[in-house]
Design an enzyme around this catalytic site. Structure first.
Site, PDB file in Angstrom:
ATOM      1  CB  ALA A 209      -2.545  40.531  50.928  1.00 22.81           C
ATOM      2  CG  ASN A 210      -4.164  44.894  47.845  1.00 20.53           C
ATOM      3  OD1 ASN A 210      -3.657  45.842  48.435  1.00 20.53           O
ATOM      4  ND2 ASN A 210      -5.439  44.563  48.003  1.00 20.53           N
TER       5      ASN A 210
END
Ligand code: CTP
Length: 399
Positions: A209-210
């Site tokens: 993810a980010n």
């Protein structure tokens, strides 16, 4: 705009409550019906008799009043107004609103009403600056509560600073603006907006993810809807409230996001604000990956995700009339954004420097890169960046 409107005016405990009488007078003079509500604290500063005389209507004070419940009932009262105004709004009252308390008539009314709400805060400067009040104001703003003031200047305690109740004429002007029908230059237009991060599964419990929060993308969806567009918001996993009047499509991965965007076409406008993961695992494990003692971890093999912005910009049959991409850069911001615009085939790029606390933060300093050049915008709260962008979009495609 004000004539004939029903305005529920809630007066809470602040020494500036006397100014609410002047506000009530201005509203009545303009032809509004003023429905006065007084809290216990408010009644320490203005008398119900004064408020009632100026509003020209019975003051509502008591949640438990049998006589009032028999005649109108507090829920009915909450449904009555076109606008609820809290002036002055004390620190305590704003905290109650942020928490959703309903322990007196005024707070119960605010929970039960569907009408737009305008608050005019008034308190000592130190109370206004306190992190609790700052957090409460952010919560209220995120729920769409409108705020006027406070102003800066001399206070009752012979101190000076921000916290003074806005002047009655200013509050009156804010009420007028809120009750005026807003222009809808994007009526009849369909906009697709992507927002948030994507999650790319590694196994059933882990993902790539980010740090994207979805704040900017959601704010853009809300701003386009406010200008009358029909908006489809395709969002990755975020903790943002759904913007009002927008159709939500929730996705997890980049491939799901692309499919959802394609399914939402045709559109007149597309804004790709999502921070899409560039890579996914080549094959997500179907069972949780176990560590084997003494053995090196298995390498993660990655595969390139589809580029949603580029795919839609190059769409053979259903390219939206205006395609806007974002560029998250940590260096050579303008240069990289300019090449990105050409490479991805979109019309505009909103370039932002994400080297600081932009991702997840409340503000954004952006540059709008288009065929006609580069515009530098000042550092603004993300919802103001969104409002400006929506305005520019409306100028470009609006009828
Ligand atoms: N974007 C997209 N699909 C992807 C990757 C990015 O739609 N798979 C979109 C983003 O929503 C954004 C724009 O492309 O509007 C640019 O994103 P950015 O992360 O800055 O660019 P990348 O293509 O990832 O380029 P790089 O990481 O090399 O800077």
């Amino acid at each position: 705009m004000i004539s004939g409107k029903r305005i529920l005016l809630t007066v809470t405990g602040s020494v500036s409550a006397y100014k609410a009488l002047e506000l009530a007078r201005l509203l009545r003079k303009a032809g509004a019906r003023v429905i006065p509500v007084l809290t216990e604290g408010g009644a320490r500063f203005v008398t119900p008799h004064a408020l009632q005389a100026i509003a020209g209507e019975a003051v509502h004070e008591d949640l438990w009043s049998l006589a009032e419940e028999a005649t109108i009932g507090h829920i009915k009262l909450a449904r009555l107004p076109d606008l609820v105004v809290v002036a002055p709004a004390s620190a305590d009252f704003l905290a109650k609103m942020a928490l959703g308390l309903a322990d007196d008539l005024a707070t119960t009314m605010l929970l039960a009403t569907q009408a737009p709400i305008l608050v005019a805060p008034a308190m000592n400067w130190a109370m206004w600056a306190h992190p609790a009040t700052v957090a409460n104001m952010a919560t209220l703003r995120s729920r769409g509560v409108q705020v006027i003031g406070p102003g800066e200047g001399a206070m009752a305690e012979a101190e000076s600073g921000p916290g003074r109740l806005a002047e009655p004429a200013e509050i009156f002007a804010a009420i007028e603006a809120l009750l005026s029908p807003s222009p809808k230059p994007l009526a009849g237009k369909h906009a697709v907006v992507t927002s948030g991060p994507t999650h790319e599964p590694i196994d059933p419990v882990r993902y790539i993810a980010n740090r994207s929060s979805g704040k900017q993308g959601h704010a853009i969806a809300a701003a386009l809807a406010a200008l009358g567009a029909r908006v489809t918001l395709v969002s990755g996993p975020v903790h943002q409230p759904d913007p009002k009047g927008v159709s939500m499509v929730r996705v997890e991965s980049a491939r799901e996001m692309l499919a959802a965007v394609e399914a939402a076409l045709p559109a007149d406008i597309a804004v790709f604000a999502a921070a899409v993961a560039d890579w996914r695992t080549a094959a997500a494990a179907t069972q949780k990956m176990k560590k084997v003692p003494g053995q090196a971890p298995a390498p993660l093999e990655l595969a390139l995700n589809p580029d949603i912005l580029s795919t839609i910009s190059h769409h053979a049959t259903q390219r939206p009339g205006l395609v806007v991409g974002f560029a998250a850069e940590t260096e050579n911001v303008i240069e990289n954004a300019t090449t990105k615009r050409a490479r991805k085939g979109c019309d505009w790029i909103v370039a932002n420097d994400v080297s600081g606390d932009v991702m997840g933060g409340a503000e954004n300093a952006v540059h709008l890169v288009s065929a006609s050049g580069v515009e530098d915008w000042p550092r603004l709260p993300k919802d103001e960046v969104a409002a400006r962008l929506a305005q520019r979009i409306a100028e470009a495609v609006g009828g």
